[in-house]
Design an enzyme around this catalytic site. Structure first.
Site, PDB file in Angstrom:
ATOM      1  N   ARG A 104       0.856  -1.176   0.000  1.00 35.07           N
ATOM      2  CA  ARG A 104       0.000   0.000   0.000  1.00 35.07           C
ATOM      3  C   ARG A 104       0.892   1.226   0.000  1.00 35.07           C
ATOM      4  O   ARG A 104       1.707   1.394   0.905  1.00 35.07           O
ATOM      5  CB  ARG A 104      -0.835  -0.052   1.283  1.00 35.07           C
ATOM      6  CG  ARG A 104      -2.141   0.638   1.175  1.00 35.07           C
ATOM      7  CD  ARG A 104      -2.969   0.337   2.373  1.00 35.07           C
ATOM      8  NE  ARG A 104      -2.417   0.865   3.610  1.00 35.07           N
ATOM      9  CZ  ARG A 104      -3.164   1.253   4.634  1.00 35.07           C
ATOM     10  NH1 ARG A 104      -4.469   1.156   4.553  1.00 35.07           N
ATOM     11  NH2 ARG A 104      -2.626   1.702   5.736  1.00 35.07           N
ATOM     12  N   THR A 108      -0.617   7.615  -0.963  1.00 33.77           N
ATOM     13  CA  THR A 108      -1.939   7.561  -1.615  1.00 33.77           C
ATOM     14  C   THR A 108      -2.835   6.475  -1.024  1.00 33.77           C
ATOM     15  O   THR A 108      -4.042   6.471  -1.254  1.00 33.77           O
ATOM     16  CB  THR A 108      -1.780   7.249  -3.114  1.00 33.77           C
ATOM     17  OG1 THR A 108      -1.217   5.927  -3.228  1.00 33.77           O
ATOM     18  CG2 THR A 108      -0.865   8.242  -3.801  1.00 33.77           C
TER      19      THR A 108
HETATM   20  C1  PRP Z   1      -1.257  -4.357   4.760  1.00 35.97           C
HETATM   21  C2  PRP Z   1      -2.153  -5.567   4.934  1.00 35.97           C
HETATM   22  C3  PRP Z   1      -2.993  -5.511   3.683  1.00 35.97           C
HETATM   23  C4  PRP Z   1      -3.150  -4.037   3.440  1.00 35.97           C
HETATM   24  C5  PRP Z   1      -4.528  -3.626   3.854  1.00 35.97           C
HETATM   25  O1  PRP Z   1      -0.219  -4.607   3.893  1.00 35.97           O
HETATM   26  O2  PRP Z   1      -1.446  -6.769   5.083  1.00 35.97           O
HETATM   27  O3  PRP Z   1      -2.429  -6.150   2.567  1.00 35.97           O
HETATM   28  O4  PRP Z   1      -2.165  -3.379   4.252  1.00 35.97           O
HETATM   29  O5  PRP Z   1      -4.742  -2.294   3.586  1.00 35.97           O
HETATM   30  P1  PRP Z   1      -5.826  -1.796   2.552  1.00 35.97           P
HETATM   31  O6  PRP Z   1      -7.080  -2.565   2.817  1.00 35.97           O
HETATM   32  O7  PRP Z   1      -5.943  -0.349   2.889  1.00 35.97           O
HETATM   33  O8  PRP Z   1      -5.299  -2.014   1.160  1.00 35.97           O
HETATM   34  P2  PRP Z   1       0.898  -3.503   3.547  1.00 35.97           P
HETATM   35  O9  PRP Z   1       0.449  -2.676   2.378  1.00 35.97           O
HETATM   36  O10 PRP Z   1       1.274  -2.785   4.797  1.00 35.97           O
HETATM   37  O11 PRP Z   1       2.097  -4.363   2.977  1.00 35.97           O
HETATM   38  P3  PRP Z   1       3.016  -5.456   3.704  1.00 35.97           P
HETATM   39  O12 PRP Z   1       2.132  -6.656   3.991  1.00 35.97           O
HETATM   40  O13 PRP Z   1       4.026  -5.741   2.672  1.00 35.97           O
HETATM   41  O14 PRP Z   1       3.573  -4.863   4.968  1.00 35.97           O
HETATM   42  N1  URA Z   2      -2.437  -2.526   7.144  1.00 32.31           N
HETATM   43  C1  URA Z   2      -2.093  -2.974   8.378  1.00 32.31           C
HETATM   44  O1  URA Z   2      -1.149  -3.771   8.518  1.00 32.31           O
HETATM   45  N2  URA Z   2      -2.795  -2.530   9.430  1.00 32.31           N
HETATM   46  C2  URA Z   2      -3.818  -1.673   9.305  1.00 32.31           C
HETATM   47  O2  URA Z   2      -4.428  -1.312  10.330  1.00 32.31           O
HETATM   48  C3  URA Z   2      -4.151  -1.207   8.024  1.00 32.31           C
HETATM   49  C4  URA Z   2      -3.445  -1.657   6.957  1.00 32.31           C
END
Ligand code: PRP
Ligand code: URA
Length: 209
Positions: A104, A108
């Protein structure tokens, strides 16, 4: 319209409390996520069709049940979804595992895809996409798009904690997808984090913060 299941099983709720707790360290966090994933997998596979097979017990011949229908694929959204895979495979060791890599964008909050690898027979499998967090919903929507683009037709989404906003976004974008949640939280904060949530799932699982 896809259904939304929020699990109220006491074991799931109990373990989730310790997953949320800031005092829970990486080792215990990982173990608990694995256990809750198994418990959720047990609940979410209630509707798997069965078929009769003939077997012979040490006593006599009989007709008994085995799971019928399509084969399963588990698709973790990288990184944090990886923490839920083994819990599934303990119950369904023959399931294949695909991966969708998304992060993410911190500014943005939009998902950015960086990796996709799915089983070859995508069209013949039912898929369960797993990720501990459903926050803005962007990552879940994008991961499901990615599977559909490659031919997947029957998809479920499973997470530990969801925001009400995230659930609505996934329902709107993918009305055919059932959503399984261990806890539906209150809201998102200004940084797109779930409140009360559990913090950053990837960092807590992999000890990167
Ligand atoms: C986190 C989580 C989801 C996403 C959820 O991943 O594991 O994939 O955020 O957020 P959203 O519903 O707003 O899209 P992150 O993007 O932090 O990546 P990571 O698992 O690589 O740390
Ligand atoms: N991703 C995470 O890991 N935690 C949150 O609360 C939202 C997005």
């Amino acid at each position: 319209m896809g259904k939304v299941y929020v699990f109220d099983h006491p074991l799931i709720q109990h373990k989730l409390t310790y997953i949320r707790d800031v005092k829970t360290g990486t080792k215990e966090f990982r173990e608990l996520v694995d256990e809750v994933a198994s418990l959720m997998a047990f609940e979410a596979t209630r509707d798997l069709p069965l078929q009769d097979v003939e077997i012979e017990t040490p006593v006599c011949k009989t007709t008994s049940k085995v799971i019928a229908g399509k084969k399963l694929g588990i698709v973790p959204i990288l990184r944090a979804g990886i923490g839920m895979v083994d819990g599934f495979l303990k119950l369904m060791p023959a399931a294949k595992v695909g991966h969708v890599g998304l992060y993410r964008d911190p500014e943005t909050l939009q998902p950015v895809e960086y990796y996709v690898k799915l089983p070859n027979d995508v069209e013949e499998r039912d898929f369960i996409v797993v990720d501990p967090m459903l926050a803005t919903g962007g990552s879940a929507v994008e991961a499901i798009n990615s599977l559909k683009k490659r031919g997947a037709k029957n998809i479920k989404f499973m997470c530990l904690i969801a925001s009400p906003e995230g659930v609505e976004i996934v329902k709107e974008a993918h009305p055919d997808v059932d959503i399984y949640i261990a806890a539906l939280d209150e809201k998102l904060n200004d940084h797109g984090y779930i409140v009360p949530g559990l913090g950053d799932a990837g960092d807590r699982l992999f000890g990167t913060k």
